[in-house]
Design a protein around this motif. Structure first.
Motif, PDB file in Angstrom:
ATOM      1  N   TYR A 149       0.831  -1.202   0.000  1.00  0.00           N
ATOM      2  CA  TYR A 149       0.000   0.000   0.000  1.00  0.00           C
ATOM      3  C   TYR A 149       0.868   1.255   0.000  1.00  0.00           C
ATOM      4  CZ  TYR A 149      -3.623  -3.305   1.590  1.00  0.00           C
ATOM      5  OH  TYR A 149      -4.471  -4.364   1.709  1.00  0.00           O
ATOM      6  N   PHE A 150       1.954   1.217   0.781  1.00  0.00           N
ATOM      7  CA  PHE A 150       2.877   2.349   0.841  1.00  0.00           C
ATOM      8  C   PHE A 150       3.419   2.658  -0.551  1.00  0.00           C
ATOM      9  CE2 PHE A 150       6.970   4.362   1.265  1.00  0.00           C
ATOM     10  CZ  PHE A 150       6.840   5.237   2.324  1.00  0.00           C
ATOM     11  N   ASP A 151       3.868   1.639  -1.266  1.00  0.00           N
ATOM     12  CA  ASP A 151       4.439   1.838  -2.601  1.00  0.00           C
ATOM     13  C   ASP A 151       3.394   2.364  -3.577  1.00  0.00           C
ATOM     14  OD1 ASP A 151       6.964   0.974  -1.831  1.00  0.00           O
ATOM     15  OD2 ASP A 151       6.541  -1.127  -2.297  1.00  0.00           O
ATOM     16  N   ILE A 152       2.158   1.874  -3.463  1.00  0.00           N
ATOM     17  CA  ILE A 152       1.092   2.348  -4.345  1.00  0.00           C
ATOM     18  C   ILE A 152       0.817   3.825  -4.088  1.00  0.00           C
ATOM     19  CG2 ILE A 152      -1.374   2.154  -4.873  1.00  0.00           C
ATOM     20  CD1 ILE A 152      -1.115  -0.851  -4.375  1.00  0.00           C
ATOM     21  N   GLY A 153       0.768   4.216  -2.814  1.00  0.00           N
ATOM     22  CA  GLY A 153       0.550   5.615  -2.477  1.00  0.00           C
ATOM     23  C   GLY A 153       1.690   6.502  -2.957  1.00  0.00           C
ATOM     24  N   TYR A 154       2.906   6.017  -2.837  1.00  0.00           N
ATOM     25  CA  TYR A 154       4.070   6.777  -3.290  1.00  0.00           C
ATOM     26  C   TYR A 154       3.984   7.037  -4.791  1.00  0.00           C
ATOM     27  CZ  TYR A 154       8.960   8.302  -3.346  1.00  0.00           C
ATOM     28  OH  TYR A 154      10.113   9.038  -3.473  1.00  0.00           O
ATOM     29  N   ARG A 155       3.678   5.972  -5.555  1.00  0.00           N
ATOM     30  CA  ARG A 155       3.579   6.117  -7.014  1.00  0.00           C
ATOM     31  C   ARG A 155       2.419   7.029  -7.401  1.00  0.00           C
ATOM     32  NH1 ARG A 155       4.523   0.515  -6.919  1.00  0.00           N
ATOM     33  NH2 ARG A 155       2.312   0.131  -7.370  1.00  0.00           N
ATOM     34  N   ALA A 156       1.295   6.925  -6.679  1.00  0.00           N
ATOM     35  CA  ALA A 156       0.130   7.746  -6.998  1.00  0.00           C
ATOM     36  C   ALA A 156       0.461   9.231  -6.866  1.00  0.00           C
ATOM     37  CB  ALA A 156      -1.039   7.382  -6.090  1.00  0.00           C
TER      38      ALA A 156
END
Length: 285
Positions: free
Chosen positions: A251-258
């Protein structure tokens, strides 16, 4: 110079995606000047207000896995929290393991020790009144009740407490809980703290939460795309459960990319913070 406030909405373990988005903002030198959060968004906001940035936020997300086995057991035991507030299950769940992690992460810091303005909304169980626990008080009169006399762990723990689901927090002779934040509470609090521009960071899993257009239209606590504030929607995979801590790093990585992939606004004036242009546009997806 315009002051940017970021509102972090709740979402259980999925709020790790918000931590990723904040990490991206910090890495791009566009960190907010004030933060406010409800539910587990309060946990992310508190970490940021303490000074966690970049890998520090990622490390904190890993720490929350310490409470993950407890949450997973509750989920497997049949506990389900629905968007409209109904809870399936029996009894009240203790939060001792979560509280232990929070106290360790925050080093038992007091709200008054924070340098970054932080506001966390809670509710008085007996009176039903909204109570904002904050690191500082607004300079102008506010329609909401503000108080700085709490530890950071107390404030976050209260915000993460679902009414009728978890034990409330005893604070100054009052019982505080979360889970009933008005849709405008967070931006109102940030404006009271002096923010000129508001960006909401929203974790979008509407299908998983069981929301439909009629439910959203009937509730004052749910997202409305016609709000004036900027919105960054973070979309997580299907099946991302609010009590599932096993995927918080994903989830952290998805938020970072978003946050990195958000494009400059085409029709709206740029949001400025410390002379930096924030590359966000309204996202209705």
């Amino acid at each position: 110079m315009l002051m940017l406030g970021i509102a972090l909405e709740g979402g259980g373990a999925r709020c790790a995606a918000q931590a990723g988005a904040l990490a991206a903002l910090a890495d791009k030198h566009s960190a907010p000047d004030a933060v406010a959060g409800c539910g587990c968004g309060a946990w992310v906001a508190a970490l940021f207000a303490m000074g966690a940035r970049g890998e520090g936020l990622r490390s904190a997300v890993r720490d929350i896995k310490q409470a993950g086995d407890w949450m997973t057991r509750q989920r497997l035991a049949g506990w389900r929290l629905f968007a409209h507030g109904r809870i399936d299950g029996q009894g009240i769940l203790p939060m001792k393991r979560v509280e232990k992690v929070l106290r360790w992460q925050t080093l038992d810091a007091k709200l008054t020790e924070l340098k970054t303005p932080l506001a966390i909304p809670t509710w008085d169980v007996e009176s039903g009144e909204e109570q904002l626990l904050a690191s500082c008080l607004p300079d102008k009169p506010s329609a909401m009740a503000w108080n700085r006399q709490a530890t950071l762990a107390q404030a976050v723990r209260a915000a993460m407490t679902a009414p009728g689901f978890c034990e409330p927090v005893l604070w100054r002779g009052r019982l505080l809980t979360g889970g009933m934040c008005r849709w405008q509470t967070l931006p109102d609090a940030l404006r009271d703290l002096g923010a000129d521009k508001i960006l909401r960071i929203r974790v979008v899993t509407l299908k998983d939460a069981g929301l439909d257009p009629l439910t959203m239209a009937a509730s004052s606590n749910l997202p409305r795309d016609e709000d004036d504030d900027g919105v960054l929607n973070i979309k997580l995979p299907a099946g991302s459960h609010l009590l599932d801590c096993s995927n918080v790093e994903l989830y952290f990585d998805i938020g970072y990319r978003a946050a990195l992939e958000a494009k400059p606004a085409a029709m709206r004036p740029p949001t400025l913070s410390g002379g930096k242009i924030l590359p966000f546009e309204r996202n209705k997806g």
